[in-house]
Design a protein around this motif. Structure first.
Motif, PDB file in Angstrom:
ATOM      1  N   SER A  96       0.824  -1.204   0.000  1.00 53.41           N
ATOM      2  CA  SER A  96       0.000   0.000   0.000  1.00 53.41           C
ATOM      3  C   SER A  96       0.863   1.262   0.000  1.00 53.41           C
ATOM      4  CB  SER A  96      -0.922  -0.021   1.216  1.00 53.41           C
ATOM      5  OG  SER A  96      -1.724   1.127   1.237  1.00 53.41           O
ATOM      6  N   ARG A  97       1.909   1.265   0.799  1.00 50.68           N
ATOM      7  CA  ARG A  97       2.815   2.424   0.848  1.00 50.68           C
ATOM      8  C   ARG A  97       3.534   2.594  -0.488  1.00 50.68           C
ATOM      9  NH1 ARG A  97       2.149   6.053   2.162  1.00 50.68           N
ATOM     10  NH2 ARG A  97       4.233   6.751   2.613  1.00 50.68           N
ATOM     11  N   ARG A  98       3.933   1.498  -1.103  1.00 51.77           N
ATOM     12  CA  ARG A  98       4.593   1.576  -2.411  1.00 51.77           C
ATOM     13  C   ARG A  98       3.636   2.129  -3.463  1.00 51.77           C
ATOM     14  NH1 ARG A  98       8.252  -3.988  -2.241  1.00 51.77           N
ATOM     15  NH2 ARG A  98      10.114  -2.929  -1.457  1.00 51.77           N
ATOM     16  N   LEU A  99       2.396   1.680  -3.428  1.00 48.96           N
ATOM     17  CA  LEU A  99       1.407   2.176  -4.385  1.00 48.96           C
ATOM     18  C   LEU A  99       1.147   3.665  -4.179  1.00 48.96           C
ATOM     19  CD1 LEU A  99      -1.072  -0.841  -4.414  1.00 48.96           C
ATOM     20  CD2 LEU A  99       0.467  -0.130  -6.268  1.00 48.96           C
ATOM     21  N   GLU A 100       1.090   4.111  -2.934  1.00 47.21           N
ATOM     22  CA  GLU A 100       0.906   5.541  -2.663  1.00 47.21           C
ATOM     23  C   GLU A 100       2.082   6.345  -3.196  1.00 47.21           C
ATOM     24  OE1 GLU A 100      -0.215   6.582   1.389  1.00 47.21           O
ATOM     25  OE2 GLU A 100      -1.314   4.688   1.544  1.00 47.21           O
ATOM     26  N   CYS A 101       3.276   5.811  -3.035  1.00 45.20           N
ATOM     27  CA  CYS A 101       4.486   6.481  -3.541  1.00 45.20           C
ATOM     28  C   CYS A 101       4.418   6.604  -5.069  1.00 45.20           C
ATOM     29  CB  CYS A 101       5.715   5.688  -3.120  1.00 45.20           C
ATOM     30  SG  CYS A 101       7.280   6.415  -3.601  1.00 45.20           S
ATOM     31  N   ILE A 102       4.011   5.540  -5.730  1.00 46.20           N
ATOM     32  CA  ILE A 102       3.896   5.553  -7.189  1.00 46.20           C
ATOM     33  C   ILE A 102       2.825   6.543  -7.625  1.00 46.20           C
ATOM     34  CG2 ILE A 102       3.209   4.176  -9.201  1.00 46.20           C
ATOM     35  CD1 ILE A 102       4.569   1.768  -7.730  1.00 46.20           C
ATOM     36  N   ARG A 103       1.714   6.561  -6.926  1.00 45.42           N
ATOM     37  CA  ARG A 103       0.626   7.492  -7.271  1.00 45.42           C
ATOM     38  C   ARG A 103       1.109   8.943  -7.175  1.00 45.42           C
ATOM     39  NH1 ARG A 103      -4.300   9.988  -5.698  1.00 45.42           N
ATOM     40  NH2 ARG A 103      -6.004   9.334  -7.039  1.00 45.42           N
ATOM     41  N   THR A 104       1.902   9.238  -6.176  1.00 41.41           N
ATOM     42  CA  THR A 104       2.465  10.587  -6.021  1.00 41.41           C
ATOM     43  C   THR A 104       3.365  10.927  -7.208  1.00 41.41           C
ATOM     44  OG1 THR A 104       2.361  10.409  -3.625  1.00 41.41           O
ATOM     45  CG2 THR A 104       3.854  12.071  -4.515  1.00 41.41           C
ATOM     46  N   ILE A 105       4.182   9.983  -7.620  1.00 43.31           N
ATOM     47  CA  ILE A 105       5.074  10.201  -8.764  1.00 43.31           C
ATOM     48  C   ILE A 105       4.256  10.414 -10.044  1.00 43.31           C
ATOM     49  CG2 ILE A 105       6.809   9.127 -10.242  1.00 43.31           C
ATOM     50  CD1 ILE A 105       7.875   7.727  -7.673  1.00 43.31           C
ATOM     51  N   LEU A 106       3.189   9.642 -10.200  1.00 43.09           N
ATOM     52  CA  LEU A 106       2.360   9.759 -11.401  1.00 43.09           C
ATOM     53  C   LEU A 106       1.706  11.139 -11.524  1.00 43.09           C
ATOM     54  CD1 LEU A 106       0.576   6.274 -11.461  1.00 43.09           C
ATOM     55  CD2 LEU A 106       2.515   7.043 -12.846  1.00 43.09           C
ATOM     56  N   ALA A 107       1.501  11.801 -10.406  1.00 44.08           N
ATOM     57  CA  ALA A 107       0.872  13.125 -10.423  1.00 44.08           C
ATOM     58  C   ALA A 107       1.830  14.220 -10.887  1.00 44.08           C
ATOM     59  CB  ALA A 107       0.343  13.464  -9.025  1.00 44.08           C
ATOM     60  N   ASP A 108       3.114  13.914 -10.933  1.00 47.25           N
ATOM     61  CA  ASP A 108       4.111  14.912 -11.313  1.00 47.25           C
ATOM     62  C   ASP A 108       4.195  15.023 -12.839  1.00 47.25           C
ATOM     63  OD1 ASP A 108       6.280  16.561 -11.703  1.00 47.25           O
ATOM     64  OD2 ASP A 108       7.733  15.221 -10.742  1.00 47.25           O
ATOM     65  N   PRO A 109       3.736  16.150 -13.411  1.00 45.70           N
ATOM     66  CA  PRO A 109       3.773  16.290 -14.869  1.00 45.70           C
ATOM     67  C   PRO A 109       5.187  16.294 -15.444  1.00 45.70           C
ATOM     68  CG  PRO A 109       2.626  18.151 -13.834  1.00 45.70           C
ATOM     69  CD  PRO A 109       3.166  17.289 -12.743  1.00 45.70           C
ATOM     70  N   ALA A 110       6.172  16.596 -14.624  1.00 45.95           N
ATOM     71  CA  ALA A 110       7.552  16.631 -15.117  1.00 45.95           C
ATOM     72  C   ALA A 110       8.147  15.229 -15.243  1.00 45.95           C
ATOM     73  CB  ALA A 110       8.422  17.472 -14.174  1.00 45.95           C
ATOM     74  N   ASP A 111       7.549  14.254 -14.600  1.00 45.16           N
ATOM     75  CA  ASP A 111       8.061  12.883 -14.642  1.00 45.16           C
ATOM     76  C   ASP A 111       7.442  12.157 -15.834  1.00 45.16           C
ATOM     77  OD1 ASP A 111       8.807  10.210 -14.203  1.00 45.16           O
ATOM     78  OD2 ASP A 111       8.971  10.598 -12.054  1.00 45.16           O
ATOM     79  N   THR A 112       8.258  11.879 -16.837  1.00 55.42           N
ATOM     80  CA  THR A 112       7.751  11.265 -18.063  1.00 55.42           C
ATOM     81  C   THR A 112       8.188   9.802 -18.207  1.00 55.42           C
ATOM     82  OG1 THR A 112       9.667  12.084 -19.288  1.00 55.42           O
ATOM     83  CG2 THR A 112       7.676  13.468 -19.285  1.00 55.42           C
ATOM     84  N   ARG A 113       8.722   9.222 -17.143  1.00 51.62           N
ATOM     85  CA  ARG A 113       9.151   7.828 -17.212  1.00 51.62           C
ATOM     86  C   ARG A 113       7.954   6.903 -17.462  1.00 51.62           C
ATOM     87  NH1 ARG A 113      11.797   6.953 -11.630  1.00 51.62           N
ATOM     88  NH2 ARG A 113      10.212   8.478 -11.092  1.00 51.62           N
ATOM     89  N   ARG A 114       8.236   5.764 -18.025  1.00 55.40           N
ATOM     90  CA  ARG A 114       7.186   4.762 -18.215  1.00 55.40           C
ATOM     91  C   ARG A 114       6.696   4.297 -16.849  1.00 55.40           C
ATOM     92  NH1 ARG A 114       9.564   0.253 -22.005  1.00 55.40           N
ATOM     93  NH2 ARG A 114       8.822  -0.758 -20.139  1.00 55.40           N
TER      94      ARG A 114
END
Length: 179
Positions: A96-114
């Motif tokens: 759950s903590r890992r998924l929350e971390c990923i969700r936070t990263i996904l919200a960053d428009p500057a992060d274009t990684r797959r």
């Protein structure tokens, strides 16, 4: 051991540690089932905090495991599992903590990684496992979340439609209709 570790303890644990120490001393000096049981909640709270801090610090590590947590916290597997019962288990808490971390990263428009690269970096070895877990926790795919979070943080709503064409704009419009 307590005196030796006091300088390195994180701030905020002082009150809980003091209470746990008092209960533990009472349980040792006047051993009885009542005193031992009175010491248990305070001790478990301190142990749970230590485990959660360790998990947070090593969330992205592939070496994060039940055995590593038990070693650092100084508890058995059985005790660790009992500590995380209210979190639906230690593995569920980590996921759950890992998924929350990923969700936070996904919200960053500057992060274009797959998305699969982000998931692998955070500790999901298999992308299919990540995709199922993400959808189960959030009710939508990581791609939908990424698109939705980025779209909602965009201050110019017409920009996406113009850049991607009217077909993409129509898809975005359909996704916004409440179910």
């Amino acid at each position: 051991m307590l005196a030796r570790r006091l300088p390195s303890l994180p701030s905020g644990d002082e009150a809980a540690l003091a209470g746990a120490t008092c209960h533990m001393l009472v349980a040792c000096l006047a051993p009885s089932l009542t005193n031992v049981e009175a010491a248990r909640p305070a001790l478990e709270m301190v142990l749970l905090r230590r485990a959660k801090r360790y998990i947070e610090a090593h969330l992205k590590s592939n070496a994060l495991s039940i055995d590593a947590i038990c070693n650092i916290v100084g508890v058995s597997r059985r005790t660790l599992y009992r500590l995380f019962e209210h979190e639906d288990g230690v593995l569920h808490y980590i996921q759950s903590r890992r998924l929350e971390c990923i969700r936070t990263i996904l919200a960053d428009p500057a992060d274009t990684r797959r998305i699969s690269d982000i998931a692998a970096e955070i500790g999901f070895a298999r992308s299919d496992h990540f995709a199922r877990a993400f959808k189960q926790q959030y009710g939508e795919t990581a791609r939908d979340v990424r698109d939705g979070l980025r779209r909602s943080s965009d201050t110019r709503p017409d920009r996406n439609t113009k850049e991607r064409g009217s077909r993409a704009g129509f898809s975005d419009w359909i996704r916004q209709i409440p179910s």
